[in-house]
Design an enzyme around this catalytic site. Sequence first.
Site, mmCIF file in Angstrom:
data_model
loop_
_atom_site.group_PDB
_atom_site.id
_atom_site.type_symbol
_atom_site.label_atom_id
_atom_site.label_comp_id
_atom_site.label_asym_id
_atom_site.label_seq_id
_atom_site.Cartn_x
_atom_site.Cartn_y
_atom_site.Cartn_z
ATOM 1 N N GLU A 86 0.885 -1.181 0.000
ATOM 2 C CA GLU A 86 0.000 0.000 0.000
ATOM 3 C C GLU A 86 0.909 1.214 0.000
ATOM 4 O O GLU A 86 1.510 1.550 1.023
ATOM 5 C CB GLU A 86 -0.898 -0.012 1.245
ATOM 6 C CG GLU A 86 -1.856 -1.192 1.314
ATOM 7 C CD GLU A 86 -2.925 -1.158 0.233
ATOM 8 O OE1 GLU A 86 -3.068 -0.145 -0.472
ATOM 9 O OE2 GLU A 86 -3.616 -2.183 0.085
ATOM 10 N N CYS B 29 -2.404 8.963 2.441
ATOM 11 C CA CYS B 29 -1.934 8.388 1.173
ATOM 12 C C CYS B 29 -2.856 8.749 0.015
ATOM 13 O O CYS B 29 -2.398 9.095 -1.063
ATOM 14 C CB CYS B 29 -1.818 6.878 1.304
ATOM 15 S SG CYS B 29 -3.307 6.110 1.970
HETATM 16 P P1 NAD Z 1 8.349 5.239 4.616
HETATM 17 O O1 NAD Z 1 8.329 4.377 3.407
HETATM 18 O O2 NAD Z 1 9.509 6.141 4.826
HETATM 19 O O3 NAD Z 1 8.253 4.355 5.952
HETATM 20 C C1 NAD Z 1 7.209 3.429 6.181
HETATM 21 C C2 NAD Z 1 7.713 2.351 7.121
HETATM 22 O O4 NAD Z 1 8.781 1.630 6.482
HETATM 23 C C3 NAD Z 1 8.297 2.863 8.442
HETATM 24 O O5 NAD Z 1 8.011 1.937 9.460
HETATM 25 C C4 NAD Z 1 9.798 2.888 8.142
HETATM 26 O O6 NAD Z 1 10.610 2.769 9.304
HETATM 27 C C5 NAD Z 1 9.954 1.660 7.274
HETATM 28 N N1 NAD Z 1 11.106 1.691 6.374
HETATM 29 C C6 NAD Z 1 11.780 2.763 5.897
HETATM 30 N N2 NAD Z 1 12.776 2.369 5.070
HETATM 31 C C7 NAD Z 1 12.716 1.019 5.009
HETATM 32 C C8 NAD Z 1 13.451 0.017 4.305
HETATM 33 N N3 NAD Z 1 14.452 0.333 3.488
HETATM 34 N N4 NAD Z 1 13.096 -1.266 4.444
HETATM 35 C C9 NAD Z 1 12.059 -1.622 5.240
HETATM 36 N N5 NAD Z 1 11.338 -0.732 5.953
HETATM 37 C C10 NAD Z 1 11.652 0.577 5.824
HETATM 38 O O7 NAD Z 1 6.984 6.065 4.590
HETATM 39 P P2 NAD Z 1 6.535 7.210 5.619
HETATM 40 O O8 NAD Z 1 7.141 8.491 5.214
HETATM 41 O O9 NAD Z 1 6.673 6.740 7.011
HETATM 42 O O10 NAD Z 1 4.945 7.265 5.306
HETATM 43 C C11 NAD Z 1 4.380 8.069 4.344
HETATM 44 C C12 NAD Z 1 4.139 7.283 3.071
HETATM 45 O O11 NAD Z 1 3.236 6.201 3.319
HETATM 46 C C13 NAD Z 1 3.454 8.108 1.999
HETATM 47 O O12 NAD Z 1 4.065 7.837 0.750
HETATM 48 C C14 NAD Z 1 2.017 7.613 2.022
HETATM 49 O O13 NAD Z 1 1.322 7.835 0.811
HETATM 50 C C15 NAD Z 1 2.221 6.162 2.327
HETATM 51 N N6 NAD Z 1 0.996 5.545 2.843
HETATM 52 C C16 NAD Z 1 0.297 4.678 2.043
HETATM 53 C C17 NAD Z 1 -0.899 4.128 2.489
HETATM 54 C C18 NAD Z 1 -1.714 3.219 1.621
HETATM 55 O O14 NAD Z 1 -2.555 2.501 2.159
HETATM 56 N N7 NAD Z 1 -1.509 3.188 0.308
HETATM 57 C C19 NAD Z 1 -1.356 4.425 3.782
HETATM 58 C C20 NAD Z 1 -0.623 5.287 4.573
HETATM 59 C C21 NAD Z 1 0.554 5.854 4.088
#
Ligand code: NAD
Length: 431
Positions: free
Chosen positions: A204, A238
């Site tokens: 997602e 998102c």
């Molecule tokens: P992010 O990708 O930076 O982090 C999300 C999670 O992944 C965190 O727990 C982070 O610690 C972890 N993470 C970061 N790098 C990683 C790696 N290399 N390997 C594994 N895990 C890792 O995202 P964010 O800034 O925390 O959240 C915002 C983003 O989430 C936006 O792009 C938003 O659109 C998206 N989002 C999508 C949905 C959906 O359902 N489509 C819902 C909520 C948020």
Amino acid sequence: MNEKVAAARYAALSWKELGVARRVQLLRRFVEIFALRKEEFAQLTSKEMGMPIAESRADVQGALAYFSWYLDNAEKYLSPTVSLEGEGEVHTVYHEPYGVAAVIVPWNFPASNFVWGCGQNLIAGNTVVFKISEEVPLCGQMIEKMMQEAAVPAGVFHEVYGRGPVGALLSRQGVDLICFTGSTLTGASLYRSAAAGMHRVVMELGGSAPGIVCEDADLSVAIPSIYSARFDNAGQACDALKRLLVHESVWDPVVEMLVGRLEMVRLGDPLSEGTTMGPLVSKQQVDLLERQVADAVERGAIVIKGGKHPALPGAYYEPTLLSNITSDMRVWKEEVFGPVLPLVRFSTEEEAIALANDTEYGLGGYIYTRGMARAERMASRLETGMVSVNGVNYTRPMNPFGGYKHSGIGREHGAWGFADVTQTKVVARRK
Ligand code: NAD
């Protein structure tokens, strides 16, 4: 981390063999405990990531409703089904868990991020190693404690804490399924590591949802919906409406009404009841937003409203409207995760659809028109997994949630959510 994944692996068989009905019973206890502590969780959400308290309460309430819906409907979607019967044979399709799921989520809706990521997994019989975002560790800890209080069996649910590298490490521990919610960039790197082990993924990811205001739109319906779809949770959703396309004939009233709506925003302490917009989650998010807006202005964008820090200590950003947008600007090409809305004029439906689809993302889309034939036609041409017409909210526990293109793989909720966290097995036998 090794021990937690090993414990999840050890518990996987007994959790699977417990069966749906018993798992539902055990997890109902968790939902009851969560419901008793919902105000505490809402307060923690507001303190950790800055969501106004009314929105935090709505997040917890919504998450509980989703979990309850999954529990109430699990047997319907997870029971075996007979696919063929006759001529002395019966063929039955079973939904079996994968085993150990790594569930990695962001911070923007702590209660919903957890429930949407873990609820259907646990009910379907996967054990879960959960990584919540480093921005909301106390919310994570409270979830872990409530799971223990609910006496969910040892090994079924564990949490790991930390920044990105902890998530990356978790994905390489030989888990059977990776369910990730977060940015497209991180999702792509997890998809690569899943490919090495042929592991199933549910992704997602980010979005840049278009909103289209047609010339026949009812603006008294459209404006409150656009406001809420873009500016709730300070724009950190998102599927938020991140680019607004406005028919040239209604441009002036749309701009005027949106400016009026933004003037009603009360920025402030997220724990204060009167606050309608809190700070962004972190200073880094404000810095990113400032760079995206500065890039737009350098390339000729006009700031209609906002565009700067208010005179408040903390990671605040004024709700902002931009016009004179061109397709080379970062606010058009990238996901904008904050209270900034770029507006673009169009003159034909063709042009609106082309602009709407001019993005790598495909999560949500919003259409405002009085013409239902037009709404259906436009909805079918939007390259998005979800479409809202005149502000009707598509986010419901029985609907599939997820995106086209770079916004994701797989779906959460409903029949689709259960299907994506289970594998199917057909058993064919003589009667
Ligand atoms: P992010 O990708 O930076 O982090 C999300 C999670 O992944 C965190 O727990 C982070 O610690 C972890 N993470 C970061 N790098 C990683 C790696 N290399 N390997 C594994 N895990 C890792 O995202 P964010 O800034 O925390 O959240 C915002 C983003 O989430 C936006 O792009 C938003 O659109 C998206 N989002 C999508 C949905 C959906 O359902 N489509 C819902 C909520 C948020």
